[in-house]
Design a protein around this motif. Structure first.
Motif, mmCIF file in Angstrom:
data_model
loop_
_atom_site.group_PDB
_atom_site.id
_atom_site.type_symbol
_atom_site.label_atom_id
_atom_site.label_comp_id
_atom_site.label_asym_id
_atom_site.label_seq_id
_atom_site.Cartn_x
_atom_site.Cartn_y
_atom_site.Cartn_z
ATOM 1 N N UNK A 1 0.874 -1.015 -0.015
ATOM 2 C CA UNK A 1 -0.151 -0.626 -0.039
ATOM 3 C C UNK A 1 0.784 1.316 -0.074
ATOM 4 N N UNK A 2 1.518 0.931 0.802
ATOM 5 C CA UNK A 2 3.135 2.069 1.035
ATOM 6 C C UNK A 2 3.548 2.443 -0.601
ATOM 7 N N UNK B 1 11.049 -2.060 6.939
ATOM 8 C CA UNK B 1 10.211 -1.487 8.484
ATOM 9 C C UNK B 1 8.901 -0.430 7.785
ATOM 10 N N UNK B 2 8.074 -0.986 7.189
ATOM 11 C CA UNK B 2 7.222 0.228 6.278
ATOM 12 C C UNK B 2 7.010 1.076 7.246
ATOM 13 N N UNK C 1 6.704 5.246 6.014
ATOM 14 C CA UNK C 1 5.928 6.486 6.057
ATOM 15 C C UNK C 1 5.771 7.480 6.739
ATOM 16 N N UNK C 2 7.087 7.508 8.044
ATOM 17 C CA UNK C 2 7.477 8.727 8.243
ATOM 18 C C UNK C 2 7.934 9.390 7.424
ATOM 19 N N UNK C 3 9.089 8.833 7.181
ATOM 20 C CA UNK C 3 10.295 9.125 6.407
ATOM 21 C C UNK C 3 8.810 10.018 5.170
ATOM 22 N N UNK C 4 8.573 9.177 4.356
ATOM 23 C CA UNK C 4 7.432 10.412 3.113
ATOM 24 C C UNK C 4 6.445 11.505 2.922
ATOM 25 N N UNK C 5 5.766 11.032 5.047
ATOM 26 C CA UNK C 5 5.230 12.283 5.845
ATOM 27 C C UNK C 5 6.127 13.148 5.602
ATOM 28 N N UNK C 6 7.541 13.503 6.838
ATOM 29 C CA UNK C 6 8.671 14.540 6.804
ATOM 30 C C UNK C 6 9.177 14.822 5.621
ATOM 31 N N UNK D 1 19.076 13.932 8.317
ATOM 32 C CA UNK D 1 18.683 11.980 8.423
ATOM 33 C C UNK D 1 18.602 11.660 6.646
ATOM 34 N N UNK D 2 18.103 12.248 6.311
ATOM 35 C CA UNK D 2 18.735 11.304 4.516
ATOM 36 C C UNK D 2 19.551 11.072 4.135
ATOM 37 N N UNK D 3 20.722 12.088 4.399
ATOM 38 C CA UNK D 3 21.171 11.092 3.753
ATOM 39 C C UNK D 3 22.075 10.153 4.895
#
Length: 202
Positions: free
Chosen positions: A18-19, A40-41, A45-50, A169-171
């Motif tokens: 779904x994600x 760890x989906x 979800x947290x990553x995409x939201x932020x 964070x992303x890096x």
């Protein structure tokens, strides 16, 4: 593509599927940075939201192309080639001026803020970004005051701060898990800023 196991789109089920459906680009392509979260989906979800809210939200007032410049700058300072390539391509598309975009990248790679074809307020944002990325423990209220004096309002200072924090964070997600651009479509991003829940990449 990664130093840990990842689950491709075709094998995904349940919440992960779904994600993936929400973040896909053309041909059901899922960026590798998102695939890093597949075991760890809930972290995806947290990553995409932020990510969506920090860079691609309708209520931001700093131009999206310049937020992408800041992301490229953070990623360059952190030597994260994956994020540099993705977000430079996005910035170049949004700016709509390829020679200027290339000149910005050249100057950033040379660590020469003054040489970037940007205005004084944007140069101040680049200086703040560099300090927060490289020496966060030395930040002081004067760093924020310098942004105000350059013409940024406090809400815009917050936007700049959050872009720096997000890319740091992303890096580290990318660099710490061996994420590569292999198989990615470079430069896609959530295009519908008017809908915070639309994560589709275009």
């Amino acid at each position: 593509m990664a130093w840990i196991k990842t689950i491709p789109f075709e094998a995904a089920t349940g919440k992960l599927r779904a994600l993936y459906g929400r973040v896909t680009g053309p041909g059901n392509n899922v960026d590798n940075i998102m695939m890093m979260h597949s075991l760890r989906p809930h972290t995806m979800e947290g990553h995409m939201a932020i990510y969506k809210y920090v860079l691609h939200h309708r209520d931001n007032t700093v131009p999206k192309w310049f937020l992408e410049v800041l992301g490229v700058w953070v990623s360059s300072l952190n030597t994260c080639g994956y994020c540099v390539e993705h977000h430079f391509a996005g910035m170049k598309r949004l700016l709509g001026d390829a020679p200027r975009a290339d000149a910005i990248r050249t100057a950033l790679e040379a660590r020469d803020i003054a040489a970037t074809p940007l205005d004084a307020a944007q140069h101040a944002a680049l200086r703040y970004t560099q300090a927060l990325t490289q020496t966060p423990g030395t930040m002081a209220e004067t760093d924020v005051q310098a942004l105000r004096e350059a013409g940024w309002e406090d809400g815009e200072v917050l936007e700049i701060n959050q872009v720096v924090a997000y890319f740091s964070y992303a890096n580290r997600t990318v660099l710490g898990l061996g994420c590569s651009t292999k198989g990615d479509i470079i430069g896609l991003s959530p295009g519908n800023s008017d809908d915070p829940e639309d994560w589709g990449h275009r």
